[in-house]
Design a protein around this motif. Structure first.
Motif, PDB file in Angstrom:
ATOM      1  N   ALA A  18      22.859  -0.020  83.912  1.00 64.18           N
ATOM      2  CA  ALA A  18      22.996   0.652  82.521  1.00 64.18           C
ATOM      3  C   ALA A  18      23.413  -0.640  81.530  1.00 64.18           C
ATOM      4  N   ALA A  19      24.103  -1.228  81.817  1.00 56.79           N
ATOM      5  CA  ALA A  19      24.555  -2.440  80.949  1.00 56.79           C
ATOM      6  C   ALA A  19      23.473  -3.355  80.617  1.00 56.79           C
ATOM      7  N   VAL A  20      22.458  -3.342  81.218  1.00 58.68           N
ATOM      8  CA  VAL A  20      21.172  -4.365  80.945  1.00 58.68           C
ATOM      9  C   VAL A  20      20.497  -3.368  80.058  1.00 58.68           C
ATOM     10  N   ILE A  21      20.400  -2.073  79.981  1.00 61.85           N
ATOM     11  CA  ILE A  21      19.649  -1.298  79.340  1.00 61.85           C
ATOM     12  C   ILE A  21      20.283  -1.264  77.886  1.00 61.85           C
ATOM     13  N   HIS A  22      21.664  -1.193  77.724  1.00 60.52           N
ATOM     14  CA  HIS A  22      22.407  -1.388  76.514  1.00 60.52           C
ATOM     15  C   HIS A  22      22.107  -2.619  75.842  1.00 60.52           C
ATOM     16  N   GLY A  23      22.422  -3.624  76.775  1.00 64.01           N
ATOM     17  CA  GLY A  23      22.277  -5.154  76.112  1.00 64.01           C
ATOM     18  C   GLY A  23      20.876  -5.405  75.563  1.00 64.01           C
ATOM     19  N   LEU A  24      19.960  -4.947  76.235  1.00 64.41           N
ATOM     20  CA  LEU A  24      18.555  -5.088  75.513  1.00 64.41           C
ATOM     21  C   LEU A  24      18.433  -4.046  74.539  1.00 64.41           C
ATOM     22  N   ASN A  25      18.878  -3.141  74.366  1.00 62.48           N
ATOM     23  CA  ASN A  25      18.629  -2.253  73.221  1.00 62.48           C
ATOM     24  C   ASN A  25      19.382  -3.026  71.975  1.00 62.48           C
ATOM     25  N   ARG A  26      20.335  -3.961  72.271  1.00 67.06           N
ATOM     26  CA  ARG A  26      20.910  -4.376  71.033  1.00 67.06           C
ATOM     27  C   ARG A  26      20.288  -5.748  70.835  1.00 67.06           C
ATOM     28  N   ILE A  27      19.656  -6.546  71.952  1.00 62.94           N
ATOM     29  CA  ILE A  27      19.121  -7.919  71.579  1.00 62.94           C
ATOM     30  C   ILE A  27      17.893  -7.861  70.965  1.00 62.94           C
ATOM     31  N   TRP A  28      17.303  -6.788  71.388  1.00 64.80           N
ATOM     32  CA  TRP A  28      15.768  -6.533  70.911  1.00 64.80           C
ATOM     33  C   TRP A  28      15.789  -5.389  69.719  1.00 64.80           C
ATOM     34  N   ASP A  29      17.096  -5.090  69.204  1.00 64.07           N
ATOM     35  CA  ASP A  29      17.032  -4.313  68.197  1.00 64.07           C
ATOM     36  C   ASP A  29      16.243  -3.144  68.282  1.00 64.07           C
ATOM     37  N   LEU A  30      16.225  -2.148  69.369  1.00 65.80           N
ATOM     38  CA  LEU A  30      15.420  -1.296  69.503  1.00 65.80           C
ATOM     39  C   LEU A  30      16.120   0.243  68.972  1.00 65.80           C
ATOM     40  N   GLY A  31      17.368   0.088  68.481  1.00 68.44           N
ATOM     41  CA  GLY A  31      17.785   1.148  67.815  1.00 68.44           C
ATOM     42  C   GLY A  31      17.835   2.653  68.693  1.00 68.44           C
ATOM     43  N   LEU A  32      17.878   2.554  69.860  1.00 74.26           N
ATOM     44  CA  LEU A  32      17.673   3.628  70.745  1.00 74.26           C
ATOM     45  C   LEU A  32      19.211   4.364  70.809  1.00 74.26           C
ATOM     46  N   SER A  33      19.071   5.704  70.959  1.00 73.07           N
ATOM     47  CA  SER A  33      20.374   6.570  70.963  1.00 73.07           C
ATOM     48  C   SER A  33      20.863   6.616  72.397  1.00 73.07           C
ATOM     49  N   VAL A  34      21.829   7.222  72.735  1.00 76.35           N
ATOM     50  CA  VAL A  34      22.354   7.242  74.003  1.00 76.35           C
ATOM     51  C   VAL A  34      21.374   8.168  74.930  1.00 76.35           C
ATOM     52  N   LYS A  35      20.883   9.177  74.245  1.00 75.39           N
ATOM     53  CA  LYS A  35      20.070  10.206  74.942  1.00 75.39           C
ATOM     54  C   LYS A  35      18.833   9.283  75.562  1.00 75.39           C
ATOM     55  N   ASP A  36      18.108   8.605  74.471  1.00 78.81           N
ATOM     56  CA  ASP A  36      17.008   7.479  74.748  1.00 78.81           C
ATOM     57  C   ASP A  36      17.333   6.774  76.058  1.00 78.81           C
ATOM     58  N   LEU A  37      18.475   5.975  75.944  1.00 77.23           N
ATOM     59  CA  LEU A  37      18.760   5.014  76.984  1.00 77.23           C
ATOM     60  C   LEU A  37      19.122   5.694  78.452  1.00 77.23           C
ATOM     61  N   CYS A  38      19.573   7.025  78.253  1.00 76.71           N
ATOM     62  CA  CYS A  38      19.805   7.823  79.462  1.00 76.71           C
ATOM     63  C   CYS A  38      18.504   8.223  80.046  1.00 76.71           C
ATOM     64  N   GLU A  39      17.473   8.349  79.317  1.00 80.34           N
ATOM     65  CA  GLU A  39      16.259   8.969  79.859  1.00 80.34           C
ATOM     66  C   GLU A  39      15.487   7.521  80.449  1.00 80.34           C
TER      67      GLU A  39
END
Ligand code: ATP
Length: 324
Positions: free
Chosen positions: A128-149
């Motif tokens: 989960a931490a890698v999913i969150h971290g890459l959402n930030r590093i790559w500026d993906l702007g995903l919601s918690v729901k997207d990241l959970c999926e």
């Protein structure tokens, strides 16, 4: 723009982020049969705790590279540092799904504190931490729901860890302050990925892991073969959480997987008995498929004293608290 600036622009900026990968405990856990997809159907309350691993991500863009080159390290020599590691799988999944043309190097370093294969979701939390971290590093702007999926594709406990980190990680919680899925505690159903946030339990605790590993798959298979004398009443425990009624919560702390793990591994019974007889804990339960056992304590001093006693039995014993 000078030559050096141009170089930096062409290759992008190096980016780094550190995420706290918190562990979880199960305040109760019921297994209610098999789903069509072969997963067990569960109903459980998952609660985040402060015990955490530190996951550091460093990304160096490189337009000349062929794709994304991942490397990783941890402070546990027995853990895989290749595609077998859930953190690595998370990075591959995020890249393939959201930035298939990304070029550069990604370094993942994990400082582990959460015991491995312990029923505390350590691997899932790293994922989960890698999913969150890459959402930030790559500026993906995903919601918690997207990241959970995304996380649900890698493990049943990953979505809860994604939600918990969104609520608790110092670098994430401001951005997700208004996301309805950012939470410290949730009821999980289905295969554990259908999650409804509920108010968390505010408590100190002691955790103790006997020196054995229990495979989650083994425990779920095993529980189909044993008698289950008592199941948790999930609506009651949720009522207890909402009313902050500790008695009601403690009365419903039941984990049906104990019926398999305690029978199969007497050292877990020994750990539970010692915690019961020698520590000042209000209620005890095995977490997940075990073998970790936790005991709720009314204050930090009791948790510290319980930890001191339990360390004499299992080296991997901790005092910590729930996150709220
Ligand atoms: P859960 O409660 O989600 O079932 P767990 O606490 O039982 O998790 P983990 O600590 O996640 O178990 O480890 C389970 C297995 O996953 C271990 O055998 C380990 O080799 C493997 N694994 C892969 N990646 C990791 C990681 N980053 N951290 C810990 N274990 C990992």
């Amino acid at each position: 723009m000078g030559k050096d600036d141009q170089e930096a622009y062409m290759h992008g900026e190096n980016k780094r982020i550190e995420i706290k990968a918190y562990a979880k405990i199960n305040l109760c856990l019921d297994v209610q049969g098999l789903l069509e997809n072969g997963y067990h159907q569960v109903a459980m309350v998952m609660q985040q705790i402060l015990l955490c691993d530190d996951v550091l991500l460093r990304f160096t863009p490189d337009e000349g590279a062929e794709g994304l080159a991942i490397s990783m390290g941890t402070n546990r020599p027995y853990l895989p540092t290749d595609r077998r590691n859930l953190a690595w799988q998370a990075a591959e999944l995020m890249a393939q799904t959201y930035v298939p043309d990304i070029k550069g190097r990604l370094r993942i370093d994990i400082k582990k504190r959460i015991p491995v294969a312990a029923g505390l979701a350590g691997g899932s939390s790293n994922c989960a931490a890698v999913i969150h971290g890459l959402n930030r590093i790559w500026d993906l702007g995903l919601s918690v729901k997207d990241l959970c999926e995304a996380g649900a594709r890698l493990g049943s406990d990953v979505p809860f860890c994604v939600m918990g980190q969104a609520a608790a990680d110092p670098g994430l919680r401001v951005a997700f302050a208004h996301d309805p899925l950012a939470c410290h505690c949730a009821v999980a159903t289905g295969r554990g990925t259908e999650l409804e946030p509920v108010p968390g339990l505010d408590s100190h605790l002691v955790l103790s892991k006997p020196p054995i590993s229990v495979s989650t798959a083994e425990a779920y298979r095993g529980v189909d073969e044993v008698e289950i004398p008592r199941r948790p009443d999930i609506p009651e425990i949720v009522r207890g959480l909402r009313k902050k009624d500790r008695d009601l919560i403690e009365k419903n702390m039941v984990n049906v997987l104990e019926n398999f793990t305690l029978k199969r591994y007497p050292i877990v019974v020994y750990t539970k008995d010692k915690m019961q007889s020698e520590c000042n804990c209000d209620a005890l339960l095995m977490s997940g498929s075990g073998p970790s056992v936790f005991g709720l304590c009314t204050d930090r001093e009791s948790a510290q004293e319980a930890c001191r006693i339990m360390k004499g039995i299992n080296r991997e014993s901790f005092w910590t608290r729930t996150t709220v």
